[in-house]
Design an enzyme around this catalytic site. Structure first.
Site, PDB file in Angstrom:
ATOM      1  N   ASP A 133     -29.256   1.207 -80.560  1.00 15.08           N
ATOM      2  CA  ASP A 133     -29.690   1.647 -79.239  1.00 15.08           C
ATOM      3  C   ASP A 133     -30.956   2.483 -79.455  1.00 15.08           C
ATOM      4  O   ASP A 133     -31.222   2.961 -80.563  1.00 15.08           O
ATOM      5  CB  ASP A 133     -28.595   2.444 -78.517  1.00 15.08           C
ATOM      6  CG  ASP A 133     -28.860   2.490 -77.002  1.00 15.08           C
ATOM      7  OD1 ASP A 133     -30.006   2.176 -76.594  1.00 15.08           O
ATOM      8  OD2 ASP A 133     -27.955   2.843 -76.239  1.00 15.08           O
TER       9      ASP A 133
HETATM   10  C1  BGC Z   1     -30.006   2.374 -73.354  1.00 18.58           C
HETATM   11  C2  BGC Z   1     -29.925   0.892 -73.651  1.00 18.58           C
HETATM   12  C3  BGC Z   1     -31.252   0.247 -73.379  1.00 18.58           C
HETATM   13  C4  BGC Z   1     -32.310   0.935 -74.212  1.00 18.58           C
HETATM   14  C5  BGC Z   1     -33.689   0.373 -74.032  1.00 18.58           C
HETATM   15  C6  BGC Z   1     -31.178   3.022 -74.070  1.00 18.58           C
HETATM   16  O1  BGC Z   1     -31.339   4.342 -73.665  1.00 18.58           O
HETATM   17  O2  BGC Z   1     -28.805   2.999 -73.721  1.00 18.58           O
HETATM   18  O3  BGC Z   1     -28.918   0.293 -72.900  1.00 18.58           O
HETATM   19  O4  BGC Z   1     -31.194  -1.119 -73.634  1.00 18.58           O
HETATM   20  O5  BGC Z   1     -32.360   2.308 -73.861  1.00 18.58           O
HETATM   21  O6  BGC Z   1     -34.211   0.686 -72.791  1.00 18.58           O
END
Ligand code: BGC
Length: 737
Positions: free
Chosen positions: A262
């Site tokens: 993530d």
């Molecule tokens: C989120 C993800 C997301 C990623 C990219 C993160 O903060 O938890 O679900 O895909 O950011 O935007």
């Protein structure tokens, strides 16, 4: 003769070309041979460069081999607008406004795998058109508390329902040559302290409740990518977690795709390198909110990883393993010359968004058959509530979208009644202005200087004078509502909506309350209001789908994918206090164990406000008697249940028939019953269809932690055909030998 000569020259040169084609480019060669060939041509630096981001949403391919960069996009409801190379700010493109599909809770509420396939195909085509080869979604974290700000991005509280719904979504996305990246693996069931909280959960709850949708995504959906979550499990961050990434994902499920972190979920080099992560994204040298250019060299899997490899503190096999997984991603996506070209924000995608939206609206209550309103009879319709005009595709965190269009409920209703009835709008209450997200300002048209009591008084007056009143409220995508990064602060509706709804109910009995939310909400006015609709976040076609449902063009057929408790403390995670949610000193224990959602209500005998699986229709369905084709099942066999369903009303409609199983005697505590099959059938008035469900031993098994295996104990079981988890219509006993 001349032509023959020409043809043979052509044939020879093509043969020559094929012979000179390097193995990694030859699509007729086995994938693993191509991967090994590409790997053998790469420098150590090129390998490491593939393992971490080079911009906010991309990582390097292998330029010297013509292997393109990998481009990711959120997900999971539409393709996010382009941001600048090294900033979260919008790039300011004018050709990146996407189609917004309904939120995933809404998809789950359709209980219709066909909708899931349509969703996946459509959103995958949008990703492909925008040249993304990884879609950051779907999300399948289990709904454990109605306070989780991100529940709207997930598929509900039940492991079976979410498993069946996630598979076609993935297959649809990947049919476009775009990888689905299933997130957030694992145990990311809240936003409070999401970067630090350490979850303690029994193996049994892990395997029975929290893992099945991920497992189905990997072993049946064949997802090409998965995203590790921010939180910790067994004191290891889930982007660098030996148990979840190595032992479970790779060894037990044989996952051969890429593990993506993530954004900002990696915390040190050695663990990220050795515990199963392949690609690092979103790390900031200075946290998630500020950044410096060239931070990418400082990523945990960048220079420090390279140094460990160069100095032989880490074996090259470690990076080779990661690069193999990443090359597999490339060969499945960007290097697949047969993949389609995609399609973006098209009419067909608008139609798909509307179809999915209309298939999952849940009619919670309809006393006196107030709904549907008859568009030929109502002359003056009052539409009340801020959610009738507020943009809902913007906000909420990383799923926020820049859309080609979004039909608001007020627009949809006005268009539907155009030339037939007068529509009067009163706001009734006001939420806070947020300014929008990703450069899209949603405040225009929302600025309001009148006081709360002035707004409420106007709404009551308008409601009094109307033939029909439609209240459109609920939550929104602001912080502490349905929003990433923070959880809700309370279970009730915000902005004084409860009092307003009660006032409206007093002055007009022809009232429908439409809740737009991704979460359950308290409804202290439930007895005062005749009809209640849960409409969820619906995307671009929101207003059209709501209007079609309220005025009877569409017969609602959604069912709740999670329980609506009466009070917050009736919910499993909230019952046990802060140790169980949101954790104390960043330690959280899932004290309710396997008893999540309806499993909790049933074992504790707590009557919900609206039960899991509940949803009404404008017609009525009669259930016949549930029968089994055998009275016993051998442990290697299966058993088929059948039941007749008849539409005894006067409208065509669809019913989701649910099959639950109870284990009548077991050596371990088990839920009262568990969902093990469902089917959505469409029936004309008077029509009867027989629904069949075939189950095998898997549907009878529980996870025995001591044996680390699924076990079905011989004995008596009961199958129930139900219209909702609290509405069993017919049951039959059978035996497992
Ligand atoms: C989120 C993800 C997301 C990623 C990219 C993160 O903060 O938890 O679900 O895909 O950011 O935007």
């Amino acid at each position: 003769m001349k032509r023959l000569l020409l043809l043979s020259v052509l044939a020879f040169s093509l043969l020559g070309y094929a012979q000179s084609l390097p193995i990694y480019l030859d699509e007729s060669k086995p994938m693993e041979a191509r991967i090994n060939d590409a790997l053998s041509r790469m420098t150590l630096e090129e390998k490491v460069a593939m393992c971490h981001a080079q911009s906010k949403f991309s990582s390097r391919g292998v330029p010297s081999l013509g292997i393109p960069d990998n481009w990711m996009s959120d997900g999971p409801h539409g393709i996010r607008a382009e941001v600048k190379w090294d900033e979260w700010n919008q790039a300011g493109w004018t050709n990146d406004s996407c189609m917004a599909f309904p939120a995933l809770t809404r998809l789950a509420a359709s209980w219709n795998p066909e909708m899931s396939l349509l969703y996946g195909k459509s959103i995958g085509a949008e990703a492909r058109y925008r040249n993304k080869n990884v879609l950051l979604g779907p999300g399948v974290n289990i709904y454990r508390t109605p306070l989780n700000g991100r529940n709207f991005e997930y598929l509900g509280e039940d492991p079976y329902l979410s498993s069946r719904m996630v598979i076609p979504y993935i297959q649809g996305v990947q049919s476009n040559g775009v990888a689905a990246c299933v997130k957030h693996f694992a145990l990311n069931n809240q936003e409070v302290d999401r970067h630090e909280v350490n979850v303690t959960v029994s193996d049994r709850a892990l395997y029975e409740i929290y893992l099945p949708a991920f497992k189905a995504a990997v072993t049946e959906g064949h997802a090409w990518a998965i995203m590790g979550s921010y939180n910790k499990y067994k004191n290891q961050w889930c982007c660098q977690n030996q148990y979840t990434l190595q032992d479970i994902l790779r060894k037990e499920w044989n996952f051969d795709g890429v593990v993506v972190s993530d954004w900002g979920g990696v915390n040190n080099t050695m663990e990220a390198a050795t515990r199963g992560l392949d690609m690092e994204f979103g790390t900031w040298t200075n946290g998630l909110t500020e950044g410096y250019s060239n931070a990418y060299d400082n990523y945990f899997l960048a220079n420090s990883f390279l140094n460990l490899l160069r100095t032989n503190k880490l074996n090259e096999d470690i990076v080779n393993q990661k690069v193999r997984n990443i090359l597999r991603l490339c060969f499945r996506t960007t290097m697949n010359s047969h993949r389609p070209f995609g399609e973006f924000a098209s009419k067909a995608h608008g139609d798909a968004a509307r179809k999915i939206a209309e298939d999952g609206i849940v009619l919670l209550q309809n006393r006196g058959d107030v709904l549907p309103f008859n568009p030929d009879k109502v002359k003056k319709v009052a539409v009340i509530g801020e959610n009738a005009i507020r943009m809902m595709t913007v906000g909420g965190g990383s799923s926020s979208l820049k859309v080609r269009y979004e039909i608001s409920p007020l627009q949809g209703i006005s268009q539907r009644l155009s030339g037939k009835a007068e529509v009067i709008y009163a706001r009734g209450y006001k939420g806070e202005l947020k300014g929008g997200q990703d450069g899209i300002n949603t405040d225009a048209g929302l600025v309001e200087n009148r006081s709360e009591s002035e707004l409420a008084a106007e709404a009551v007056k308008v409601a009094k004078e109307a033939d029909a009143v439609i209240f459109i409220g609920g939550l929104n995508k602001n912080d502490h509502q349905d929003c990433e990064g923070v959880d809700r602060e309370s279970y009730g509706l915000p902005y004084g909506q409860d009092a307003l709804i009660s006032q409206l109910a007093k002055v007009n009995k022809n009232l429908a309350v439409v809740i737009i939310s991704g979460n359950a909400v308290a409804m202290p006015w439930v007895k005062e209001v005749p009809s209640i609709v849960e409409s969820w976040y619906l995307g671009s076609e929101a207003g059209n789908a709501i209007a079609a449902t309220l005025f009877g063009d569409v017969n609602p057929s959604g069912k709740l994918p999670f329980t609506f408790p009466v009070r917050l403390e009736d919910n499993c995670a909230n019952f046990y206090g802060p140790e169980a949610y949101p954790g104390v000193n960043k330690e959280e224990k899932y004290a309710e164990d396997i008893f999540v959602g309806y499993r909790w209500n049933e074992i504790k005998k707590i009557t919900p406000l609206f039960a899991f699986g509940h949803g009404l229709s404008y017609t009525k369905f009669k259930y016949g008697k549930l029968t089994a084709d055998h009275s016993t099942m051998n442990s290697d066999g299966s058993i088929t249940f059948s039941i007749d369903i008849t539409n005894i009303g006067s409208r065509t409609g669809s019913e989701v028939v649910q099959l639950y199983i109870s284990d009548l005697k077991c050596s371990l505590p088990r839920p009262v019953k568990e969902l093990k099959a469902f089917d959505k059938v469409s029936l004309n008035p008077g029509e009867t269809k027989t629904v069949h469900f075939t189950i095998n031993k898997d549907a009878l098994s529980f996870f025995d932690a001591a044996k680390h295996a699924w076990v079905a104990e011989p004995g008596m079981f009961k199958a129930h055909a139900a219209a909702a988890s609290d509405d069993v219509r017919s049951s039959v006993e059978f035996q497992l030998k």
